[in-house]
Scaffold this active site. Sequence first.
Site, short mmCIF file in Angstrom:
data_model
loop_
_atom_site.label_atom_id
_atom_site.label_comp_id
_atom_site.label_asym_id
_atom_site.label_seq_id
_atom_site.Cartn_x
_atom_site.Cartn_y
_atom_site.Cartn_z
CB SER A 26 -0.84 0.01 1.29
OG SER A 26 -1.33 1.31 1.57
CE1 TYR A 72 -3.90 -2.34 5.18
CE2 TYR A 72 -3.00 -0.20 4.58
CZ TYR A 72 -3.62 -1.39 4.21
OH TYR A 72 -3.93 -1.62 2.88
P1 NAP Z 1 -11.43 -6.04 0.79
O1 NAP Z 1 -12.38 -5.59 -0.25
O2 NAP Z 1 -11.73 -5.81 2.21
O3 NAP Z 1 -11.15 -7.62 0.55
C1 NAP Z 1 -10.26 -8.29 1.41
C2 NAP Z 1 -10.07 -9.70 0.91
O4 NAP Z 1 -9.09 -10.34 1.74
C3 NAP Z 1 -11.34 -10.54 0.98
O5 NAP Z 1 -11.35 -11.43 -0.11
C4 NAP Z 1 -11.16 -11.31 2.29
O6 NAP Z 1 -11.83 -12.56 2.32
C5 NAP Z 1 -9.66 -11.53 2.26
N1 NAP Z 1 -9.08 -11.82 3.57
C6 NAP Z 1 -8.99 -11.04 4.67
N2 NAP Z 1 -8.33 -11.66 5.65
C7 NAP Z 1 -7.99 -12.87 5.17
C8 NAP Z 1 -7.29 -13.99 5.70
N3 NAP Z 1 -6.79 -13.97 6.95
N4 NAP Z 1 -7.12 -15.07 4.91
C9 NAP Z 1 -7.61 -15.12 3.66
N5 NAP Z 1 -8.28 -14.09 3.09
C10 NAP Z 1 -8.47 -12.99 3.85
O7 NAP Z 1 -9.99 -5.39 0.57
P2 NAP Z 1 -9.30 -4.76 -0.75
O8 NAP Z 1 -9.49 -3.30 -0.69
O9 NAP Z 1 -9.69 -5.51 -1.95
O10 NAP Z 1 -7.77 -5.04 -0.38
C11 NAP Z 1 -6.98 -6.04 -1.01
C12 NAP Z 1 -5.53 -5.77 -0.68
O11 NAP Z 1 -5.15 -4.49 -1.17
C13 NAP Z 1 -5.23 -5.76 0.82
O12 NAP Z 1 -3.97 -6.35 1.06
C14 NAP Z 1 -5.20 -4.28 1.13
O13 NAP Z 1 -4.44 -4.02 2.28
C15 NAP Z 1 -4.59 -3.72 -0.13
N6 NAP Z 1 -4.85 -2.31 -0.39
C16 NAP Z 1 -6.12 -1.83 -0.49
C17 NAP Z 1 -6.31 -0.48 -0.74
C18 NAP Z 1 -7.69 0.13 -0.87
O14 NAP Z 1 -7.80 1.37 -0.86
N7 NAP Z 1 -8.74 -0.63 -1.01
C19 NAP Z 1 -5.21 0.37 -0.90
C20 NAP Z 1 -3.92 -0.17 -0.79
C21 NAP Z 1 -3.75 -1.51 -0.54
P3 NAP Z 1 -13.38 -12.67 2.80
O15 NAP Z 1 -14.18 -12.01 1.70
O16 NAP Z 1 -13.64 -14.13 2.86
O17 NAP Z 1 -13.48 -11.94 4.08
#
Ligand code: NAP
Length: 259
Positions: free
Chosen positions: A154, A167
């Site tokens: 991130s 985080y």
């Molecule tokens: P999200 O919509 O909240 O989705 C999170 C995903 O991770 C879901 O599929 C969830 O599974 C899964 N997950 C969470 N904990 C887990 C575990 N212990 N084991 C296996 N699966 C797990 O998040 P997102 O925004 O798509 O984020 C994806 C990645 O991008 C993350 O690493 C996040 O930190 C990073 N990121 C996001 C942003 C942003 O602005 N959105 C920015 C920078 C980086 P379930 O559906 O089964 O709960």
Amino acid sequence: MHTPLPHHPSTPARTLSGQVAIVTGASRGIGRAIALALAEAGAQVVVNYRRSRAEARQVVERCEALGVRALAVAADVSNPGEVKALAQAARTLGTVSILVNNAGVAATGLLLETPLDTWREVIDTHLTGAFLCCRAVLPGMIRQGYGRIVNISSVWGMVGAANEVAYSAAKGGVIAFTKALAKEVARAGVTVNAVAPGAVATDMLSSLQPDEQEAIAAETPVGRIGRPEDVAHAVLYLVSPGSSFVTGQVLSPNGGWVT
Ligand code: NAP
């Protein structure tokens, strides 16, 4: 006059045909978009999730509709036994050559108000999860002399965010992990890179109020929040066979927000 480009200017070539990919946390958000982009490029995809079984099944169906085999596999990436079972399930499709460590949880709050359990959950999911998943698939990649690992970090792992110290530490750790592992496995034909997105419209961002999201969009030079597909596009570049000279790098799709 500026003519907007279509979102998907062309159908990608099936450059990943026959390869087997694991995408962790692929039931929703960014992971879902990555899984679909890999399937569109011809890869067979293991759609990992923790709780969202129905959503993961839907991603599998979308992948299959793109003409590839896909599996939904429940596993908590921070649990060694569950990661082992995840890797075993993936091997039913063949040797894993692509791993995208995307699963993540957000946690906000001042450091002094962050419970130890929250700290542990964040570090365990992002950092221990990447450690366990890499350990599970690397032997196969090394044996075949080819592999592509992408760890989702991130912008907060690059510059740090107040109110998100746990985080930021986890995501900064993911970057250092990426750089170190890249050096360790480079000679085996395995590349390891990080993708560090800016703000992306997913469930994770929904903790921000609409006015806070608008403020981020206004601060971002391209004038908008990211889409999950923006991140998938960066991942697709890094996992391409032609990216063999790109390793240990951090690619940050963030609309110019952090440079
Ligand atoms: P999200 O919509 O909240 O989705 C999170 C995903 O991770 C879901 O599929 C969830 O599974 C899964 N997950 C969470 N904990 C887990 C575990 N212990 N084991 C296996 N699966 C797990 O998040 P997102 O925004 O798509 O984020 C994806 C990645 O991008 C993350 O690493 C996040 O930190 C990073 N990121 C996001 C942003 C942003 O602005 N959105 C920015 C920078 C980086 P379930 O559906 O089964 O709960």
